[in-house]
Design a protein around this motif. Structure first.
Motif, PDB file in Angstrom:
ATOM      1  N   SER A   1      31.044  41.304  36.365  1.00  0.00           N
ATOM      2  CA  SER A   1      29.958  42.059  36.983  1.00  0.00           C
ATOM      3  C   SER A   1      29.043  42.625  35.907  1.00  0.00           C
ATOM      4  CB  SER A   1      30.523  43.202  37.826  1.00  0.00           C
ATOM      5  OG  SER A   1      31.122  44.181  36.976  1.00  0.00           O
TER       6      SER A   1
ATOM      7  N   HIS B   1      40.352  26.969  37.318  1.00  0.00           N
ATOM      8  CA  HIS B   1      39.707  28.232  37.673  1.00  0.00           C
ATOM      9  C   HIS B   1      38.718  28.593  36.571  1.00  0.00           C
ATOM     10  CE1 HIS B   1      42.791  28.988  40.799  1.00  0.00           C
ATOM     11  NE2 HIS B   1      43.605  28.409  39.934  1.00  0.00           N
TER      12      HIS B   1
ATOM     13  N   VAL C   1      43.767  36.011  38.338  1.00  0.00           N
ATOM     14  CA  VAL C   1      44.175  34.798  39.050  1.00  0.00           C
ATOM     15  C   VAL C   1      45.523  34.352  38.495  1.00  0.00           C
ATOM     16  CG1 VAL C   1      42.913  33.293  37.439  1.00  0.00           C
ATOM     17  CG2 VAL C   1      43.479  32.448  39.721  1.00  0.00           C
TER      18      VAL C   1
ATOM     19  N   GLU D   1      38.716  42.467  36.507  1.00  0.00           N
ATOM     20  CA  GLU D   1      37.897  42.300  37.699  1.00  0.00           C
ATOM     21  C   GLU D   1      38.279  41.079  38.531  1.00  0.00           C
ATOM     22  OE1 GLU D   1      33.642  44.343  36.336  1.00  0.00           O
ATOM     23  OE2 GLU D   1      33.763  42.179  36.643  1.00  0.00           O
ATOM     24  N   ALA D   2      38.719  40.012  37.865  1.00  0.00           N
ATOM     25  CA  ALA D   2      38.926  38.737  38.566  1.00  0.00           C
ATOM     26  C   ALA D   2      40.234  38.078  38.150  1.00  0.00           C
ATOM     27  CB  ALA D   2      37.750  37.803  38.292  1.00  0.00           C
TER      28      ALA D   2
ATOM     29  N   LYS E   1      34.602  33.020  39.120  1.00  0.00           N
ATOM     30  CA  LYS E   1      34.257  34.429  39.107  1.00  0.00           C
ATOM     31  C   LYS E   1      33.478  34.750  37.836  1.00  0.00           C
ATOM     32  CE  LYS E   1      36.274  35.723  42.950  1.00  0.00           C
ATOM     33  NZ  LYS E   1      35.492  36.256  44.095  1.00  0.00           N
TER      34      LYS E   1
ATOM     35  N   GLU F   1      27.791  32.877  44.778  1.00  0.00           N
ATOM     36  CA  GLU F   1      28.968  32.567  43.970  1.00  0.00           C
ATOM     37  C   GLU F   1      29.872  31.557  44.672  1.00  0.00           C
ATOM     38  OE1 GLU F   1      32.536  35.295  42.713  1.00  0.00           O
ATOM     39  OE2 GLU F   1      30.844  35.675  41.355  1.00  0.00           O
TER      40      GLU F   1
ATOM     41  N   SER G   1      38.589  28.221  41.833  1.00  0.00           N
ATOM     42  CA  SER G   1      37.955  29.531  41.937  1.00  0.00           C
ATOM     43  C   SER G   1      36.924  29.678  40.828  1.00  0.00           C
ATOM     44  CB  SER G   1      38.983  30.670  41.872  1.00  0.00           C
ATOM     45  OG  SER G   1      39.509  30.808  40.565  1.00  0.00           O
TER      46      SER G   1
ATOM     47  N   ARG H   1      36.291  31.320  34.766  1.00  0.00           N
ATOM     48  CA  ARG H   1      35.971  32.729  34.597  1.00  0.00           C
ATOM     49  C   ARG H   1      34.844  32.818  33.576  1.00  0.00           C
ATOM     50  NH1 ARG H   1      38.176  32.617  38.542  1.00  0.00           N
ATOM     51  NH2 ARG H   1      39.874  33.884  39.394  1.00  0.00           N
TER      52      ARG H   1
END
Length: 483
Positions: free
Chosen positions: A435, A388, A290, A287-288, A432, A419, A430, A390
């Motif tokens: 979901s 980042h 990087v 989904e995310a 994320k 977000e 970043s 996650r």
């Protein structure tokens, strides 16, 4: 009494673990081992009640870790008998200072004999029940909502203790898994929605009830099955009887047990918790994605998801943060200077791995965001080029009222920020979250979440409370507006 987590105020915490054994010599020793395996579910205090034909009921309740109290022979010798239950607890944040009378199991004497009870979960109509019971003459000894069950049993007109417990629990709203004992019976109950866990095991000729399967392993017990939502089991030396005291309802097991609460070596719904968390990392990587150099877990809860993220993304996994395994309750009165070091007392960055790298940090959740900011600063101080985040759960935007210690809604970062705003607040390259559909897929629901009839309790993410938190609404809590 110091805070149970003086350097870790940014995690959701399960508030209780329960364990019971019947049909073994010195059952309290088995219970102590089981509670040790469930220590992650509550570190503030623990208690054990046992029954012996000659000495009757005996109990011990102590603050602190199981290992510091219930490993002493002098104490365990005061808890003889083949039948015993126990409880570990962590009280709600911001509440009153802990007192020993709040430590479970609770005990009551009835006309047909004594009974002890230990409860994992939260009674959402406890305030209303307490007011009613006090007006009718009940005298409470604790601040715990669980004591309501004992008083409701005392006022029941049913003929035996299991029937009185059924009668009492029908008045209770919220989430509950219960272990209880009489002189000859071990009893286990789950609420109709099965929000909190409870499993059945067998050790020799004896039987075991536990919050998680990992506690069966420590005593060499064989996992038999999960107690089903809405089921009561009454266990004697003759075996296990199953009863159905509640109206049937669709299961809404707590999905955060998969994400964080349960130990990774436990089994939930026939699935390894470790494998589920690894699958969460896989879904998160899909989904995310990087572009980065390393995938690093925030230890220890982020580790399985980080492994899954690494496997799916092809980015190398590395232990970029090392946990100090000896940071615990023994370090309880730090100076202000030491306290300001914060998370560094518990976590340290592996500078040789991090320096010059683009780093993906995988954590299980973001609650207030305070710890996440500190970890990000440590990573940058170690020379990382990019950071980042996650997160292996959806944004936690709603408090839990079913037995999990959660801050008030306005203290939850995701309740007040989008977000993007959270990313700016944490000052990372970043951010994320997985979901809600992705989380459902990871726990085995291939089509994701059924919005009309959710398969799990996910109220902390969705605001969809399967049992109305009536006490909190009375205090002014506002439910999510209908869409």
């Amino acid at each position: 009494m110091p805070p149970a987590h003086p350097f870790d105020d940014d995690k959701l915490r399960e508030e209780c673990g329960i364990f019971g054994v019947i049909g073994v010599a010195d059952a309290a020793n088995f219970v102590a081992l089981g509670l040790h395996a469930l220590q992650h579910r509550g570190q503030e205090a623990g208690g054990i009640v046992s029954h012996d034909a000659e000495q009757g009921f005996n109990s011990a309740r102590r603050f602190g870790y199981v290992r510091d109290n219930f490993t002493r022979q002098s104490l365990m010798e005061t808890l003889p008998g083949p039948l015993s239950i126990g409880h570990v607890r962590y009280s709600t944040a911001g509440g009153k200072a802990p007192v020993i009378r709040d430590v479970q199991p609770f005990f009551g004497e009835f006309a047909m004999g004594g009974a002890a009870i230990a409860h994992n979960g939260n009674i959402t109509n406890a305030d209303a029940l307490r007011r009613e019971l006090i007006e009718r003459g009940s005298i409470f000894q604790s601040n715990s909502d669980s004591e309501c069950i004992i008083h409701l049993m005392a006022r029941s007109l049913q003929r035996n203790i299991p029937e009185r417990m059924e009668d009492a629990l029908r008045r209770v709203e919220g989430a509950f898994s219960v272990v209880a004992m009489t002189r000859t019976k071990l009893i286990g109950v789950r609420d109709p929605l099965g929000v909190r866990p409870l499993v059945l095991g067998q050790v020799g000729d004896g039987w075991v009830l536990s919050s998680e399967t990992c506690a069966l392993d420590i005593i060499g017990a064989r996992f038999v099955r999960e107690i089903e939502p809405g089921e009561m089991v009454v266990i004697t030396n003759d075996g296990v009887e199953s009863h159905r005291p509640f109206r049937p309802a669709k299961s809404r097991f707590c999905i955060f047990e998969h994400v964080y609460f349960s130990r990774p070596d436990s089994i939930i719904g026939g699935r390894s918790v470790y494998e589920t968390r690894s699958q969460i990392g896989i879904e998160l990587a899909r989904e995310a994605p990087v572009d980065a150099d390393l995938v690093c877990p925030v230890p220890d809860s982020g580790t399985p998801a980080a492994i899954g993220f690494s496997q799916e993304s092809g980015i190398p996994y590395a232990m970029g943060i090392v946990r100090n395994q000896y940071m615990g309750r023994t370090f309880i009165e730090p100076t202000e200077q030491i306290r300001n070091m914060g998370v560094r007392l518990k976590l340290n960055v592996n500078r040789a791995l991090i320096e010059g790298k683009r780093v993906i940090l995988v954590d299980d959740s973001v609650v207030r965001g305070t710890t996440s900011r500190k970890i990000k600063e440590m990573i940058l101080d170690a020379g990382a080029k990019e950071v980042h985040f996650r997160i292996a759960s959806p944004p936690t935007a709603w408090p839990c009222f079913y037995g999990v210690d959660t801050p008030q809604r306005d203290k939850l970062l995701a309740a007040t920020m989008s977000e993007d705003e959270m990313r700016e607040h944490l000052a990372v390259d970043s951010l994320k979250f997985i979901s809600l559909d992705g989380l459902y897929r990871a726990v085995g629901e291939a089509s994701g979440r059924d919005a009309k009839c959710p398969q799990y309790c996910d109220a902390c993410f969705s605001g969809d409370y399967p049992v109305e938190p009536s006490d909190q609404i009375e205090k002014g809590f506002q439910l999510k507006a209908a869409e």
